[in-house]
Design an enzyme around this catalytic site. Structure first.
Site, PDB file in Angstrom:
ATOM      1  N   THR A 693       0.819  -1.210   0.000  1.00 29.72           N
ATOM      2  CA  THR A 693       0.000   0.000   0.000  1.00 29.72           C
ATOM      3  C   THR A 693       0.851   1.257   0.000  1.00 29.72           C
ATOM      4  O   THR A 693       0.576   2.199  -0.731  1.00 29.72           O
ATOM      5  CB  THR A 693      -0.943  -0.001   1.219  1.00 29.72           C
ATOM      6  OG1 THR A 693      -1.734  -1.172   1.165  1.00 29.72           O
ATOM      7  CG2 THR A 693      -1.846   1.202   1.215  1.00 29.72           C
ATOM      8  N   GLY A 694       1.839   1.317   0.861  1.00 34.12           N
ATOM      9  CA  GLY A 694       2.668   2.520   0.912  1.00 34.12           C
ATOM     10  C   GLY A 694       3.348   2.619   2.253  1.00 34.12           C
ATOM     11  O   GLY A 694       3.211   1.734   3.101  1.00 34.12           O
ATOM     12  N   GLN A 695       4.093   3.709   2.452  1.00 34.56           N
ATOM     13  CA  GLN A 695       4.752   3.856   3.743  1.00 34.56           C
ATOM     14  C   GLN A 695       4.552   5.249   4.300  1.00 34.56           C
ATOM     15  O   GLN A 695       4.444   6.219   3.566  1.00 34.56           O
ATOM     16  CB  GLN A 695       6.234   3.486   3.647  1.00 34.56           C
ATOM     17  CG  GLN A 695       7.106   4.530   2.988  1.00 34.56           C
ATOM     18  CD  GLN A 695       8.554   4.066   2.931  1.00 34.56           C
ATOM     19  OE1 GLN A 695       8.825   2.879   2.776  1.00 34.56           O
ATOM     20  NE2 GLN A 695       9.483   4.998   3.035  1.00 34.56           N
ATOM     21  N   GLY A 696       4.451   5.297   5.626  1.00 31.35           N
ATOM     22  CA  GLY A 696       4.302   6.565   6.323  1.00 31.35           C
ATOM     23  C   GLY A 696       5.544   6.817   7.152  1.00 31.35           C
ATOM     24  O   GLY A 696       6.584   6.203   6.946  1.00 31.35           O
ATOM     25  N   VAL A 697       5.414   7.721   8.109  1.00 24.22           N
ATOM     26  CA  VAL A 697       6.560   8.064   8.946  1.00 24.22           C
ATOM     27  C   VAL A 697       6.905   6.894   9.864  1.00 24.22           C
ATOM     28  O   VAL A 697       8.073   6.578  10.082  1.00 24.22           O
ATOM     29  CB  VAL A 697       6.237   9.315   9.798  1.00 24.22           C
ATOM     30  CG1 VAL A 697       7.416   9.707  10.665  1.00 24.22           C
ATOM     31  CG2 VAL A 697       5.844  10.470   8.891  1.00 24.22           C
ATOM     32  N   SER A 699       5.684   3.599   9.651  1.00 25.62           N
ATOM     33  CA  SER A 699       5.491   2.216   9.235  1.00 25.62           C
ATOM     34  C   SER A 699       5.312   2.116   7.733  1.00 25.62           C
ATOM     35  O   SER A 699       5.201   3.123   7.047  1.00 25.62           O
ATOM     36  CB  SER A 699       4.218   1.694   9.896  1.00 25.62           C
ATOM     37  OG  SER A 699       3.122   2.492   9.481  1.00 25.62           O
ATOM     38  N   VAL A 701       2.706  -0.269   4.996  1.00 25.32           N
ATOM     39  CA  VAL A 701       1.456  -1.019   5.074  1.00 25.32           C
ATOM     40  C   VAL A 701       1.346  -1.953   3.884  1.00 25.32           C
ATOM     41  O   VAL A 701       1.613  -1.551   2.747  1.00 25.32           O
ATOM     42  CB  VAL A 701       0.249  -0.055   5.102  1.00 25.32           C
ATOM     43  CG1 VAL A 701      -1.053  -0.822   5.202  1.00 25.32           C
ATOM     44  CG2 VAL A 701       0.382   0.924   6.252  1.00 25.32           C
ATOM     45  N   ASP A 815      -3.957  14.425  15.215  1.00 19.86           N
ATOM     46  CA  ASP A 815      -3.438  14.446  13.844  1.00 19.86           C
ATOM     47  C   ASP A 815      -4.556  14.154  12.847  1.00 19.86           C
ATOM     48  O   ASP A 815      -4.401  13.333  11.942  1.00 19.86           O
ATOM     49  CB  ASP A 815      -2.295  13.439  13.679  1.00 19.86           C
ATOM     50  CG  ASP A 815      -1.466  13.727  12.423  1.00 19.86           C
ATOM     51  OD1 ASP A 815      -1.584  14.860  11.898  1.00 19.86           O
ATOM     52  OD2 ASP A 815      -0.728  12.844  11.969  1.00 19.86           O
TER      53      ASP A 815
END
Length: 1007
Positions: A693-697, A699, A701, A815
């Site tokens: 799916t993608g990545q955030g700060v 983690s 996913v 947030d």
């Protein structure tokens, strides 16, 4: 002299009674003071000194006790003097008075005898049968006398409440009323004592002999009692200074009362105790001599006490009614109850809570008709001497008096759920006529009004028809209660949310819900009435809402008016706020469901329809706007993106050769601690990864199918492997569990966590699968245009519900932005996600960089303390963005953010600025705003001091833009503008609350 004599004598006798009975109570509770235990032998040699030794209850008596004794001595002296005078004057007295005095003398003799007998019985109880306080309790259980414990407790509670209520009343009453009440109660007590003395005279001499024999036996036993036992009992006595007594003494210290009031109170207490004890003594002595504690007799006693206390209550309430017809007794009672500290509430025996007094009486009556008979002979109740009319009156008063208590016990909050089920059948028997009697409806307590049962809703129109003054009063009390209930911890709120019924919800657990509804309170009787009333109520509310909307419409036309619309109409707003928060939640939840059903496939169509409304010029404006606010979210936090292609996967390093960097800790973790995802791998032996799916700060996913759950799709969030991120992940896990537990039915739109596990030292959280976030929805469908007003309305409802749950659990999300809001495939349901920044409301550290900048509330920027209002601000910014497709405050810095907010709402209030820790960064000494901007030519910072900032941004113009809106949508946009005005108040204290937002016309009215 002769005229004033009898009352003072009577007072003296009653004071003696009070003292003796108080002591006997203490002895019964096992309070044997040191002096008493030392003086035991001497006491038995010289019986006359018994009373004196009893007065020396505690060695180190408090000052009040000394004062009391001093008064007591003086009274004794007066008493003796009066007796002498009385002897001389007796010839001149009328025969009626002489008989009265004879009675009093006789009463005193009898009281002395009673005290002696009591002492003997207590001694016997202390040693022969029971060794310690614990033993006493056990023995109570063995003899099947659970009721006795119950009775003691009830007596205590009764005393407490009676003293409390009498104190509040006493303050209001006039002195002559007091005197009349005194006279009445005295005459009644005289009658009672006369009955008793007759009874006692009729007792045979054989019984007295038996008692003497008992006495001698107990004497011998006492002598043989071991000192160790005695010391044990002393210790216990010291420990168990009965709480009610202690509390009473505190009350005496706390409230300096007028002597008249105090005397009255002490007399009352004395009388209560006397009444409780005296009729039972003979019966007890008989029982104990046979040494058989039959539970039947105990039950009998308990009934006796109960009936007597009820009569007393009814009498008191009658007097009150005569004195002040304005104040309803139920209000009195309920207010007393509210003031009682919540900590004391749970300390009641569960058995007593489970049965309402009326039901208990019924069940007892059916158990023992024989006992009933005996009781009727035993308790010569004063209510029998009343005329039939008055008796009926007292009965109804009694019922009123008991009602708030029963309601409190029966409200779903105080009862365990399984109790409710069991009790429902019983409540059916309890005469329905009584339940709906007018007196009862009148005495509805505020607590009841708040309760969630449909009954309340069905009655509300009737309540509205009361006189304005009473309505006002009830409203005030309701708001007070609401405030109080808010302050009581979140725990109760959570439990309430579980009990709540959702009438409209077509959920899987509907069967369960129906059962719960039928078993809660006693709402089975009048369902048809409820439906009619509800329709009437809905109609009324609709009319009110229309009126409000009309008013708002005119205000909205004048676009410069910022927000005085809400306070400007206190009447209409309070009227519209009449439904309880739970009704509102239910209605909103039903609305959301309806929207979901109706718009399964219409999302894209509605967005296209909005595109068509736009005119050509709009495009030019949008390109300019684009330059001003660069899209900071282009490739950043796409955590749950709907689509993934091989290019993106390759960019994320998926499927790369693991041998490329042998220096890394592990081959499955990259340099920054992110997990290297392999499509096709299996996590935790059950999750088959099929997509990234993608990545955030914090983690990245992945999408996976759960082999253990029939290939159900899930989203697995794999936290980065470093200490800070792990800590954040665990915190998120804790908050998600808390939120999910508080919302078992998934009504409040927070992301569902299925489970968690560890994989290669990475914490993994397993979530429900959701297709995309709102940032992507905006990009894909509503770029620079925004979404349809219908969708925005539904999303706003769902976001407010999520805020409601967060508040219930005392959590700040901190947030909220379109990126952290996920939607399902049909774009009808949203879920708030990413609780990595969340915190408990009490741990709100002051930091100027909490929340993503564009959605950051002004109180965070200036360093003022903050609470749930910061999430409300973020939701306001998000809603604007959803409708327009543009960021509301695209500030480059915190200072710029303040400038943009003040361009919309005017200068920040000085009161608020002063509370800010970082105020000096943005305001000068005179609290003028220092606007820091970069000079376009020299590219240096320049500071502009702005003493006044006028609101220049026109929210309505921005919302409507270049659209040619049909009338119904135009009206809705006006409502949205009004809602945003109230959400985006600079001062968090003036910002709209969640409940108010849920009741706003924009949320309530369908398009």
């Amino acid at each position: 002299m002769a005229a004033t004599e009898p009352p003072s004598l009577r007072e003296q006798a009653e004071m003696d009674d009070a003292d003796n009975s108080e002591k006997s109570v203490n002895e019964e509770n096992g309070e044997v003071s040191e002096d008493q235990s030392q003086n035991k032998h001497s006491r038995h040699k010289k019986k006359k000194h018994k009373h004196r030794s009893k007065h020396k209850k505690h060695k180190h008596s408090s000052e009040e006790d000394r004062d009391k004794k001093h008064k007591h001595k003086h009274k004794h002296k007066k008493h003796k003097r009066k007796e002498v005078i009385e002897a001389s004057d007796k010839e001149g007295l009328s025969p009626a008075k002489r008989t009265k005095l004879d009675d009093l003398a006789l009463l005193e003799d009898l009281e002395k005898q009673r005290a002696l007998i009591k002492a003997e019985l207590d001694n016997e109880l202390m040693e022969g049968k029971v060794q310690s306080g614990m033993g006493l309790i056990l023995q109570g259980y063995e003899s099947g006398s659970e009721e006795e414990g119950e009775i003691h407790e009830k007596a205590r509670n009764g005393n407490r409440s009676s003293t409390r209520s009498s104190s509040t009343r006493g303050k209001l009453e006039i002195t002559d009323n007091k005197n009349s009440a005194k006279k009445r109660s005295k005459s009644r007590s005289k009658e009672r004592t006369r009955h008793r003395s007759d009874k006692r005279k009729s007792k045979g001499a054989g019984e007295m002999l038996r008692e003497k024999a008992n006495r001698s036996k107990s004497k011998e036993r006492r002598k043989s009692k071991s000192p160790s036992k005695r010391s044990k009992s002393q210790d216990q006595a010291r420990k168990s200074k009965s709480p009610p007594l202690r509390r009473r003494s505190q009350e005496k210290v706390g409230k300096a009362r007028s002597p008249a009031e105090e005397k009255m109170k002490s007399e009352e207490k004395g009388k209560i105790k006397d009444r409780k004890k005296s009729p039972i003594v003979n019966e007890r002595s008989r029982d104990r001599s046979k040494k058989s504690k039959s539970p039947v007799d105990l039950r009998d006693k308990s009934k006796d006490r109960r009936s007597r206390s009820k009569e007393r209550k009814s009498k008191r309430s009658e007097i009150d009614k005569e004195k002040k017809p304005i104040k309803s007794p139920s209000k009195d009672a309920s207010s007393g109850k509210e003031n009682r500290s919540p900590s004391r509430r749970p300390g009641r025996s569960p058995k007593r809570r489970s049965l309402s007094p009326k039901l208990r009486d019924k069940s007892r009556r059916s158990r023992s008709p024989l006992l009933n008979d005996r009781r009727s002979k035993q308790s010569k109740s004063p209510s029998r001497t009343l005329s039939p009319g008055r008796r009926a009156k007292s009965r109804s008063l009694e019922r009123k008096r008991r009602e708030p208590e029963r309601r409190r016990l029966s409200s779903p909050r105080t009862r365990p759920r399984d109790d409710i089920l069991g009790r429902c059948e019983r409540s059916k028997d309890a005469s329905p006529i009584n339940r709906w009697s007018p007196t009862r409806r009148r005495s509805r307590s505020p607590i009841r009004r708040r309760s969630r049962s449909p009954l309340r809703r069905s009655r509300s129109p009737r309540r509205r028809s009361r006189s304005p003054r009473r309505r006002d009063r009830s409203r005030r009390s309701r708001s007070r209660l609401r405030r109080r209930s808010r302050s009581r911890g979140g725990h109760r709120r959570r439990s309430r949310s579980k009990v709540k019924e959702d009438k409209f919800k077509g959920s899987l657990s509907e069967g369960m819900k129906v059962e719960q509804e039928s078993s809660s309170d006693d709402n089975l009787e009048d369902f048809d009435v409820e439906e009619e009333d509800e329709e009437a109520l809905i109609e009324q509310r609709r009319i009110q809402r229309q009126a409000i909307v009309q008013k708002y419409k005119y205000l909205a036309e004048d676009s410069n008016i910022s927000v005085p619309s809400e306070p400007s109409s206190p009447q209409s707003s309070t009227r519209s706020r009449s439904p309880s928060p739970d009704d509102i939640l239910e209605r909103v939840a039903a609305d959301v469901k309806e929207y979901e059903r109706e718009n399964v496939d219409t999302f894209e169509a509605s967005v296209k329809a909005k595109h068509n409304l736009m005119t050509v010029e709009q495009n030019n404006g949008s390109s300019q706007k684009k330059i001003l606010a660069p899209d900071m979210f282009t490739e950043s936090d796409d955590m749950f993106a709907a689509y993934f292609d091989s290019a993106r996967l390759r960019a994320a390093g998926i499927g790369k050769d693991f041998k490329e960097n042998p220096n890394l800790r592990d081959n499955w973790t990259d340099a920054e601690g992110y997990y290297r995802v392999n499509i096709g791998e299996v996590l935790d032996k059950r999750y088959n990864v099929y997509g990234y799916t993608g990545q955030g700060v914090f983690s990245n996913v992945v999408r996976a199918r759960d082999n253990a759950r029939a290939n159900q799709e899930v989203a697995v969030k794999i936290i980065r492997n470093n200490e800070l991120m792990q800590k954040t992940g665990l915190k998120e896990l804790e908050f998600l569990k808390k939120l999910n537990d508080a919302d078992p039915d998934d009504k409040f739109h927070c992301l569902r966590l299925f489970r968690h596990f560890y994989h290669k030292q990475h914490l993994c959280l397993v979530f429900e699968p959701l297709s995309m976030n709102l940032r992507e929805v905006l990009k894909k469908y509503g770029k620079d245009v925004g979404l349809h007003i219908k969708a925005v309305r539904s999303y706003s409802q769902q976001l407010f519900l999520a805020l409601k749950l967060l508040k219930r659990c005392n959590i700040l999300h901190a947030d909220i932005k379109p990126d952290n809001i996920l939607v399902n495939e049909s774009k009808t349901i949203l879920k708030l996600c990413d609780f990595g920044s969340a915190s408990h409301v009490a741990d709100n550290d002051i930091t100027p960089y909490l929340v993503s900048r564009f959605y950051r509330a002004p109180e965070i920027i200036i360093g003022k303390s903050y609470d749930y209002g910061i999430d409300m601000w973020s939701v306001g910014c998000t809603l604007y963005e959803l409708y327009t497709g543009k960021i509301l405050f695209p500030g480059k810095t915190n200072n710029h953010m303040l400038k943009l907010a003040m361009d919309l709402k005017g200068k920040m209030p000085n009161k608020m600025i002063r509370k800010g820790v970082f105020k000096d960064q943005h305001f000068d000494q005179n609290l003028n705003f220092m606007y820091i901007e970069v000079d376009k030519v020299t590219e240096r910072e320049k500071v502009t001091v702005m003493s006044t900032i006028n609101p220049t941004k026109d929210l309505l113009a921005d919302l409507i833009g270049c659209q040619r809106l049909p009338e119904d949508q135009r009206k809705k946009v006006h409502q949205l503008k009004d809602l945003l005005d109230q959400i985006l108040m600079l001062d968090p204290a003036k910002r709209i609350s969640i409940n108010q937002a849920l009741q706003h016309a924009f949320i309530q009215e369908k398009i």
